[in-house]
Write an enzyme that holds these catalytic residues in place. Structure first.
Site, PDB file in Angstrom:
ATOM      1  N   GLU A  17      -5.932  15.599   3.172  1.00 16.73           N
ATOM      2  CA  GLU A  17      -5.058  15.058   2.116  1.00 16.73           C
ATOM      3  C   GLU A  17      -5.368  15.741   0.784  1.00 16.73           C
ATOM      4  O   GLU A  17      -6.522  15.896   0.417  1.00 16.73           O
ATOM      5  CB  GLU A  17      -5.270  13.549   1.981  1.00 16.73           C
ATOM      6  CG  GLU A  17      -4.388  12.944   0.895  1.00 16.73           C
ATOM      7  CD  GLU A  17      -4.334  11.440   0.956  1.00 16.73           C
ATOM      8  OE1 GLU A  17      -4.010  10.898   2.026  1.00 16.73           O
ATOM      9  OE2 GLU A  17      -4.635  10.809  -0.070  1.00 16.73           O
ATOM     10  N   THR A  48      -0.156  13.505  -1.836  1.00 17.27           N
ATOM     11  CA  THR A  48       0.075  12.179  -2.428  1.00 17.27           C
ATOM     12  C   THR A  48       1.230  12.220  -3.435  1.00 17.27           C
ATOM     13  O   THR A  48       1.655  13.288  -3.897  1.00 17.27           O
ATOM     14  CB  THR A  48      -1.186  11.639  -3.131  1.00 17.27           C
ATOM     15  OG1 THR A  48      -1.487  12.499  -4.224  1.00 17.27           O
ATOM     16  CG2 THR A  48      -2.364  11.567  -2.181  1.00 17.27           C
ATOM     17  N   HIS A  77       3.979  12.161   0.884  1.00 19.19           N
ATOM     18  CA  HIS A  77       3.918  10.734   0.589  1.00 19.19           C
ATOM     19  C   HIS A  77       5.128  10.402  -0.284  1.00 19.19           C
ATOM     20  O   HIS A  77       5.648  11.272  -0.994  1.00 19.19           O
ATOM     21  CB  HIS A  77       2.648  10.385  -0.183  1.00 19.19           C
ATOM     22  CG  HIS A  77       1.389  10.599   0.610  1.00 19.19           C
ATOM     23  ND1 HIS A  77       0.215   9.962   0.303  1.00 19.19           N
ATOM     24  CD2 HIS A  77       1.111  11.378   1.688  1.00 19.19           C
ATOM     25  CE1 HIS A  77      -0.733  10.335   1.162  1.00 19.19           C
ATOM     26  NE2 HIS A  77      -0.206  11.207   2.002  1.00 19.19           N
ATOM     27  N   ARG A 107       4.704   1.530  -0.243  1.00 25.51           N
ATOM     28  CA  ARG A 107       5.171   0.719  -1.369  1.00 25.51           C
ATOM     29  C   ARG A 107       4.632   1.302  -2.674  1.00 25.51           C
ATOM     30  O   ARG A 107       5.341   1.444  -3.651  1.00 25.51           O
ATOM     31  CB  ARG A 107       4.661  -0.722  -1.218  1.00 25.51           C
ATOM     32  CG  ARG A 107       5.202  -1.640  -2.294  1.00 25.51           C
ATOM     33  CD  ARG A 107       4.398  -2.907  -2.406  1.00 25.51           C
ATOM     34  NE  ARG A 107       3.079  -2.659  -2.972  1.00 25.51           N
ATOM     35  CZ  ARG A 107       2.180  -3.596  -3.198  1.00 25.51           C
ATOM     36  NH1 ARG A 107       2.440  -4.853  -2.884  1.00 25.51           N
ATOM     37  NH2 ARG A 107       1.008  -3.308  -3.732  1.00 25.51           N
ATOM     38  N   ASP A 109       1.086   1.295  -5.487  1.00 29.64           N
ATOM     39  CA  ASP A 109       0.429   0.242  -6.270  1.00 29.64           C
ATOM     40  C   ASP A 109       1.307  -0.135  -7.448  1.00 29.64           C
ATOM     41  O   ASP A 109       1.943   0.724  -8.053  1.00 29.64           O
ATOM     42  CB  ASP A 109      -0.940   0.728  -6.766  1.00 29.64           C
ATOM     43  CG  ASP A 109      -1.979   0.645  -5.657  1.00 29.64           C
ATOM     44  OD1 ASP A 109      -1.875  -0.285  -4.827  1.00 29.64           O
ATOM     45  OD2 ASP A 109      -2.869   1.508  -5.625  1.00 29.64           O
ATOM     46  N   ALA A 123       6.890  -1.582   1.790  1.00 28.01           N
ATOM     47  CA  ALA A 123       7.059  -0.280   2.453  1.00 28.01           C
ATOM     48  C   ALA A 123       8.032  -0.377   3.626  1.00 28.01           C
ATOM     49  O   ALA A 123       8.774   0.572   3.905  1.00 28.01           O
ATOM     50  CB  ALA A 123       5.704   0.238   2.920  1.00 28.01           C
ATOM     51  N   GLN A 210     -17.316   9.574  -7.704  1.00 23.85           N
ATOM     52  CA  GLN A 210     -16.310   9.272  -6.683  1.00 23.85           C
ATOM     53  C   GLN A 210     -16.464   7.828  -6.182  1.00 23.85           C
ATOM     54  O   GLN A 210     -15.481   7.135  -5.967  1.00 23.85           O
ATOM     55  CB  GLN A 210     -16.606  10.218  -5.523  1.00 23.85           C
ATOM     56  CG  GLN A 210     -15.433  10.710  -4.733  1.00 23.85           C
ATOM     57  CD  GLN A 210     -15.947  11.601  -3.579  1.00 23.85           C
ATOM     58  OE1 GLN A 210     -17.058  12.106  -3.619  1.00 23.85           O
ATOM     59  NE2 GLN A 210     -15.138  11.773  -2.580  1.00 23.85           N
TER      60      GLN A 210
HETATM   61  P1  FAD Z   1       3.076  -2.525   2.085  1.00 21.79           P
HETATM   62  O1  FAD Z   1       3.008  -2.127   3.510  1.00 21.79           O
HETATM   63  O2  FAD Z   1       4.417  -2.887   1.543  1.00 21.79           O
HETATM   64  O3  FAD Z   1       2.053  -3.724   1.875  1.00 21.79           O
HETATM   65  C1  FAD Z   1       1.673  -4.177   0.576  1.00 21.79           C
HETATM   66  C2  FAD Z   1       1.175  -5.623   0.667  1.00 21.79           C
HETATM   67  O4  FAD Z   1       2.290  -6.483   0.963  1.00 21.79           O
HETATM   68  C3  FAD Z   1       0.163  -5.872   1.789  1.00 21.79           C
HETATM   69  O5  FAD Z   1      -0.752  -6.838   1.338  1.00 21.79           O
HETATM   70  C4  FAD Z   1       1.006  -6.423   2.934  1.00 21.79           C
HETATM   71  O6  FAD Z   1       0.252  -7.279   3.799  1.00 21.79           O
HETATM   72  C5  FAD Z   1       2.085  -7.208   2.162  1.00 21.79           C
HETATM   73  N1  FAD Z   1       3.384  -7.255   2.850  1.00 21.79           N
HETATM   74  C6  FAD Z   1       4.014  -6.230   3.456  1.00 21.79           C
HETATM   75  N2  FAD Z   1       5.216  -6.644   3.942  1.00 21.79           N
HETATM   76  C7  FAD Z   1       5.323  -7.956   3.632  1.00 21.79           C
HETATM   77  C8  FAD Z   1       6.311  -8.951   3.841  1.00 21.79           C
HETATM   78  N3  FAD Z   1       7.447  -8.670   4.497  1.00 21.79           N
HETATM   79  N4  FAD Z   1       6.085 -10.227   3.365  1.00 21.79           N
HETATM   80  C9  FAD Z   1       4.946 -10.508   2.706  1.00 21.79           C
HETATM   81  N5  FAD Z   1       3.963  -9.607   2.468  1.00 21.79           N
HETATM   82  C10 FAD Z   1       4.152  -8.353   2.918  1.00 21.79           C
HETATM   83  N6  FAD Z   1      -0.494   5.137  -3.342  1.00 21.79           N
HETATM   84  C11 FAD Z   1       0.220   5.958  -4.142  1.00 21.79           C
HETATM   85  O7  FAD Z   1       0.618   5.556  -5.246  1.00 21.79           O
HETATM   86  N7  FAD Z   1       0.510   7.247  -3.775  1.00 21.79           N
HETATM   87  C12 FAD Z   1       0.116   7.747  -2.584  1.00 21.79           C
HETATM   88  O8  FAD Z   1       0.402   8.912  -2.268  1.00 21.79           O
HETATM   89  C13 FAD Z   1      -0.638   6.902  -1.699  1.00 21.79           C
HETATM   90  N8  FAD Z   1      -1.041   7.338  -0.483  1.00 21.79           N
HETATM   91  C14 FAD Z   1      -1.679   6.485   0.377  1.00 21.79           C
HETATM   92  C15 FAD Z   1      -2.024   6.928   1.654  1.00 21.79           C
HETATM   93  C16 FAD Z   1      -2.680   6.088   2.540  1.00 21.79           C
HETATM   94  C17 FAD Z   1      -3.017   6.569   3.934  1.00 21.79           C
HETATM   95  C18 FAD Z   1      -3.025   4.763   2.140  1.00 21.79           C
HETATM   96  C19 FAD Z   1      -3.769   3.847   3.084  1.00 21.79           C
HETATM   97  C20 FAD Z   1      -2.686   4.310   0.872  1.00 21.79           C
HETATM   98  C21 FAD Z   1      -2.004   5.146  -0.021  1.00 21.79           C
HETATM   99  N9  FAD Z   1      -1.623   4.729  -1.301  1.00 21.79           N
HETATM  100  C22 FAD Z   1      -0.918   5.568  -2.128  1.00 21.79           C
HETATM  101  C23 FAD Z   1      -1.976   3.385  -1.768  1.00 21.79           C
HETATM  102  C24 FAD Z   1      -0.858   2.356  -1.470  1.00 21.79           C
HETATM  103  O9  FAD Z   1       0.284   2.678  -2.215  1.00 21.79           O
HETATM  104  C25 FAD Z   1      -1.372   0.970  -1.848  1.00 21.79           C
HETATM  105  O10 FAD Z   1      -2.393   0.574  -0.973  1.00 21.79           O
HETATM  106  C26 FAD Z   1      -0.308  -0.116  -1.994  1.00 21.79           C
HETATM  107  O11 FAD Z   1      -0.940  -1.228  -2.657  1.00 21.79           O
HETATM  108  C27 FAD Z   1       0.269  -0.633  -0.686  1.00 21.79           C
HETATM  109  O12 FAD Z   1       1.137   0.256  -0.142  1.00 21.79           O
HETATM  110  P2  FAD Z   1       1.718   0.009   1.366  1.00 21.79           P
HETATM  111  O13 FAD Z   1       2.705   1.042   1.632  1.00 21.79           O
HETATM  112  O14 FAD Z   1       0.609  -0.171   2.331  1.00 21.79           O
HETATM  113  O15 FAD Z   1       2.457  -1.410   1.116  1.00 21.79           O
END
Ligand code: FAD
Length: 288
Positions: A17, A48, A77, A107, A109, A123, A210
């Site tokens: 990554e 990212t 991403h 989704r 942060d 997401a 880090q």
């Molecule tokens: P979601 O899957 O939408 O989940 C977010 C929260 O909502 C979780 O607590 C989940 O349990 C809850 N949830 C989901 N669906 C529902 C529903 N229907 N009803 C109620 N609750 C629900 N961030 C960046 O800004 N840029 C990046 O490039 C980036 N790359 C990443 C790559 C990886 C592999 C990982 C693990 C994370 C990355 N992140 C990145 C961080 C990520 O954006 C954050 O962790 C963010 O807070 C959650 O994103 P998600 O897509 O997992 O969200």
């Protein structure tokens, strides 16, 4: 090639990554690192995506460069919590025009300074939207210790299943340092009926700064073994680098011994990290 097809063909899928330079900097600043990474033959490189005006530009530019000049599969991403359908559609069209086939749908942060999306809350909604607007390979994020906003890991895995049902074909995990958390998560995902490949995300901790950043950003657990390593070796850059590489190598060997089919390395744009880890594990992942 779609990432789901890589899992059909490879014994182990191995990827890195990178994060793109700021929108004001040229992507060429990463050229030297990319030259070194190409030598390591990753199956794909993920890039990212930030939040804010112009942020996606360098993600896209870097994906294009990796695809065109380096002939490596990029995984772009894409976050949605501060975007609308129109902006996402524009990005999808640009990916398509550049021959970029794989998206990690997130989704993102929530940043207090930016207005929330009126179109996307989770997401899973972005995944559904991408599926309706192209033939992309869709990946999503997952959390072996649970996402920090979820009430518990069971609720988080139920929400993860919604992403798979919406069309995610592959999952990349948040970094973790205790493999037992990952194995527990894999068992729970299987019970929940999640059958897509799950790739383990490993970050070699090679710099003192880090660690504080990682805890702040992700909230992941730091095992006592790492705290001790840091306390004892934190003052020597080289010693910490060597120890961080050794810890991650041992972690990956255990994951592969368990039967994990994919390793995703969070290298923080440091090609030296990727090089050392690859040297240590290449006979295992490539079966030589
Ligand atoms: P979601 O899957 O939408 O989940 C977010 C929260 O909502 C979780 O607590 C989940 O349990 C809850 N949830 C989901 N669906 C529902 C529903 N229907 N009803 C109620 N609750 C629900 N961030 C960046 O800004 N840029 C990046 O490039 C980036 N790359 C990443 C790559 C990886 C592999 C990982 C693990 C994370 C990355 N992140 C990145 C961080 C990520 O954006 C954050 O962790 C963010 O807070 C959650 O994103 P998600 O897509 O997992 O969200």
């Amino acid at each position: 090639m779609l990432i789901k097809d890589l899992f059909e063909r490879k014994k182990v899928v191995y990827s890195f990554e990178l994060f793109p330079p700021k929108p004001t900097s040229p992507i060429e600043t990463l050229q030297k690192a990319l030259d070194e990474l190409k030598e390591l033959s990753p199956d794909y490189i993920s890039i990212t995506y930030g939040t804010g005006a112009g942020i996606g530009d360098n993600t896209l530019n870097l994906c294009r460069l990796i695809k065109r000049e380096y002939k490596i599969e990029p995984l772009s991403h894409l976050t949605c919590i501060h975007s609308n359908k129109q902006g996402i559609l524009k990005y999808l069209k640009e990916l398509e025009a550049s021959g970029i086939e794989n998206i990690l749908a997130l989704r993102g942060d929530v940043k207090p300074d930016f207005p929330l999306s009126k179109d996307f809350r989770y997401a899973s909604e972005l995944i559904e939207f991408i599926r309706q607007h192209g033939n992309f390979g869709i990946s999503a994020a997952c959390y072996p210790e649970g996402h920090f906003e979820a009430p518990d890991i069971v609720a988080d895995i139920k929400n993860l299943k919604k992403k798979v049902d919406a069309g995610a074909q592959h999952l990349n995990t948040q970094l973790f340092f205790d493999n037992e958390d990952f194995y527990r998560f894999m068992d729970m995902a299987q019970i929940a009926g999640i059958g897509v490949p799950i790739q383990a995300g490993v970050m070699p901790l090679v710099k003192r700064r880090q660690i504080e950043r990682i805890i702040g950003l992700t909230g992941v657990k730091i095992p006592a073994k790492i705290s001790r390593m840091l306390a004892k070796l934190g003052d020597s850059d080289q010693a910490l680098f060597d120890a961080g590489i050794a810890y991650a190598t041992e972690q990956i060997i255990d994951l592969l011994s368990y039967g994990v089919r994919g390793i995703h390395l969070y290298i923080m744009n440091n090609a030296a990290v990727a090089k050392r880890i690859t040297q240590n594990i290449s006979s295992i992942i490539r079966g030589q």
